[in-house]
Write an enzyme that holds these catalytic residues in place. Structure first.
Site, short mmCIF file in Angstrom:
data_model
loop_
_atom_site.label_atom_id
_atom_site.label_comp_id
_atom_site.label_asym_id
_atom_site.label_seq_id
_atom_site.Cartn_x
_atom_site.Cartn_y
_atom_site.Cartn_z
N GLU A 1 38.49 -37.15 -37.25
CA GLU A 1 37.69 -37.83 -38.12
C GLU A 1 37.62 -38.89 -38.22
OE1 GLU A 1 37.64 -36.95 -42.55
OE2 GLU A 1 38.19 -34.80 -41.60
N GLU B 1 45.66 -30.73 -47.68
CA GLU B 1 43.91 -30.74 -47.91
C GLU B 1 44.08 -29.60 -47.03
OE1 GLU B 1 39.76 -31.64 -47.44
OE2 GLU B 1 40.58 -33.77 -48.45
N HIS B 2 43.38 -29.42 -46.18
CA HIS B 2 42.87 -29.45 -44.19
C HIS B 2 43.24 -27.82 -44.36
CE1 HIS B 2 39.60 -32.25 -42.49
NE2 HIS B 2 39.73 -32.72 -43.28
N GLU C 1 45.31 -28.91 -37.49
CA GLU C 1 44.17 -29.83 -38.39
C GLU C 1 44.49 -31.47 -38.24
OE1 GLU C 1 42.05 -28.96 -40.40
OE2 GLU C 1 42.17 -26.35 -39.10
N HIS D 1 45.61 -35.98 -46.81
CA HIS D 1 44.45 -35.39 -46.07
C HIS D 1 44.60 -34.33 -45.47
CE1 HIS D 1 40.79 -36.54 -43.87
NE2 HIS D 1 40.37 -35.63 -43.93
#
Length: 594
Positions: free
Chosen positions: A295, A182-183, A259, A179
């Site tokens: 998040e 991906e960012h 991130e 994840h």
């Protein structure tokens, strides 16, 4: 407040629990290019003429040879007339040979529409009547990267051009590295060193779709645009991002901190005193910050998300689905780690192990010219790599075996809004398939399970849905039924806002409803309505506002990601027909025997 759930795992030793093989099986469609060729009249004429010539080589038999030639010409002319009639009769719905037929186009028309490139070897081309498009499959010769080109045969004015690249990303802990990557890769690259090119593209490009997604076992980067130059630019930015990202270099180690996660010192909180002076209330505090970290804190504050993640942990103790690819911000399971255990070294290593062309699936949708241009662009990046069989093998997703003979019970606490009763949740989850079921889970069986899911829980009048709601033991249904799209499928159902005294009663009710369904079956009207609904969904290529090519790409990945033939993921005509034939033969018993 305890959150209760039950997990069920089919026991493969129990024949009664196996998915029943239907009498009508589907096999993978074959790339039979003989369908693409017309009879070559010149070759046929020469063959027959030669036959007669050899048989009657006496110069006095020349008249017989000429008669044979004339007879052959008449025969071929008759065949041509018959073919024209055949085409005319097929253009209204069947398979014909004419250029307007809904089956395979003739080879003379198709061969000019097949995008070719010296760096790619074409392995298959198939016309898909339901989509009015041709799907071409390729392999990049040097890296063995797989490439699919989806070329619609009709230009509806200004169709969206779609590009996407996906990597199989298999988590081995809860640190959320897939994840966070991906960012991170979209935070600048070699040829696009901007700090946040993704944000700039959102604001300044003509994109009709721009996103990146992390699934349980893959990471996908799709873009779309209707402008040729903009599409080329978007594809270039994404390719540079995944193959030349700044975040895995020594200059880009700040990206993980931004991130992923980092420590910050929160200033001491103060309050103003009556005399106007400031007094400290709390001392400085060391806290964790980060885009993905924050998040996932939001995700883990949702009881339903906690239920889903804990269910996966118990359902998949031996394979990658037991880990959270999004990342656990609280290190809930110390043995699996968490976001704050991710280091720069692990971050870079995961990138090197997964973001390689050999481990990629590349997709483009557009005109033949769009495909050729994209092939050029892609090859510019891929030619810097070589085939790596180790990476491909290590990234493969392994099956979780169905080894439990009986169900297991797990109770999970979560923060409730109040102390009053009636805030429990109960969910029952079944693991439907493992490696032993590969032959059973045909494309037709996939459709059968979707139809059964619709029959059970798809509408407010479906028996499982209706009887659970009518019981009044919970406020709403949870679990959402069938979960396809991964290597292994599950079925889950339950209710939220359940009183503690009703938990066991609700569990028994779920099983009683299913037993009643097996005994009573479904009416022909219910089955027909379910089939119509499923078929409508299958034929609805474009869903919502997203470009059709995005939907096609994501559907293909549900098979393609596991090295299965991707075509059945979208070519539903034969499996649907076989399902209808099986239902016609066995009726409701077909579903109740699954």
């Amino acid at each position: 407040m305890p959150l209760a759930m039950r997990k069920y795992n089919d026991n493969d030793n129990d024949d009664n629990n196996d998915l029943e093989m239907t009498p009508i099986m589907i096999t993978p469609s074959e790339d039979n290019e003989s369908h693409l060729y017309l009879d070559d009249s010149e070759i046929e004429l020469q063959r027959i003429a030669k036959k007669y010539k050899q048989k009657h080589n006496d110069r006095h038999s020349k008249c017989i040879y000429n008669l044979a030639v004339v007879g052959t010409g008449v025969l071929l002319f008759s065949i041509s007339i018959f073919s024209m009639i055949h085409v005319a009769s097929k253009e209204n719905g069947g398979f014909g040979w004419g250029k307007n037929s809904k089956g395979y186009e003739n080879y003379a028309n198709i061969k000019d529409k097949v995008p070719m490139h010296s760096a790619f070897q074409r392995t298959r081309s198939k016309y898909l009547p339901a989509y009015q498009a041709t799907m071409h499959q390729y392999v990049h010769v040097q890296t063995q990267a797989e490439f699919i080109a989806y070329v619609p045969t009709k230009n509806d004015g200004n169709p969206d051009k779609v590009f996407g690249i996906s990597f199989r990303t298999k988590p081995t802990s809860d640190n959320g590295v897939a994840h966070i990557l991906e960012h991170s890769v979209l935070n600048g690259s070699t040829n696009y060193p901007s700090k946040d090119p993704f944000l700039q593209l959102l604001k300044g490009s003509l994109n009709t779709y721009l996103n990146a997604m992390t699934y349980n076992d893959r990471t996908v980067y799709p873009v779309a645009s209707r402008n040729v130059k903009d599409f080329h630019n978007l594809s270039s930015v994404y390719l540079d991002a995944v193959f030349k990202p700044r975040c895995v270099t020594t200059e880009g180690d700040w990206v993980l901190q931004q991130e992923g996660w980092r420590y910050e010192i929160e200033d001491a909180k103060t309050m103003t005193m009556g005399d106007g002076s400031a007094a400290a209330v709390d001392e400085e505090e060391l806290i964790v910050q980060g885009v993905v970290y924050n998040e996932m804190k939001g995700v883990y504050s949702d009881p339903l998300q906690i239920l889903s993640r804990q269910t996966d942990r118990y359902l998949y103790p031996d394979n990658t689905y037991g880990f959270d690819s999004g990342g656990d911000p609280f290190n809930s399971n110390p043995s699996s780690g968490g976001i704050t255990t991710l280091t720069q070294e692990k971050f870079v290593q995961f990138y090197n192990d997964h973001y390689h062309p050999t481990n990629s699936k590349i997709f483009v949708s557009g005109t033949v010219e769009d495909v050729k241009n994209t092939m050029d662009l892609v090859d510019g990046y891929l030619k810097e790599y070589d085939y790596d069989p180790v990476i491909r093998e290590q990234s493969k997703i392994k099956y979780q075996s169905k080894k439990q003979a009986h169900h297991t019970y797990h109770s999970i606490p979560y923060a409730a809004s109040s102390d009053e009763d009636g805030q429990h949740m109960l969910q029952v989850t079944w693991l439907l398939n493992d490696e032993k079921d590969i032959k059973k889970f045909t494309p037709m069986m996939d459709l059968a399970l979707k139809t059964l899911d619709y029959l059970l829980i798809g509408t407010s009048s479906s028996p499982l849905y209706k009887r659970l709601i009518d019981s009044g033991m919970g406020s709403n249904i949870i679990g959402y039924g069938l979960s396809p799209g991964l290597l292994q499928q599950t079925f889950a159902v339950g209710m939220k806002n359940v009183k503690k005294m009703d938990i066991a009663v609700l569990e028994n009710l779920i099983f009683q409803i299913l037993r009643d369904v097996v005994a009573d079956g479904f009416s022909s009207e219910e089955i027909e309505a379910a089939l119509n609904s499923i078929e409508f969904q299958l034929r609805e290529v474009q869903t919502g506002s997203d470009p059709a090519g995005i939907s096609i790409f994501l559907k293909l990945l549900t098979k393609w990601n596991y090295d299965f033939d991707p075509e059945p993921a979208i070519d539903f005509e034969k499996p649907l027909k076989k399902l209808k034939d099986a239902i016609k033969s066995r009726g409701s018993k077909f579903f109740t025997s699954i």
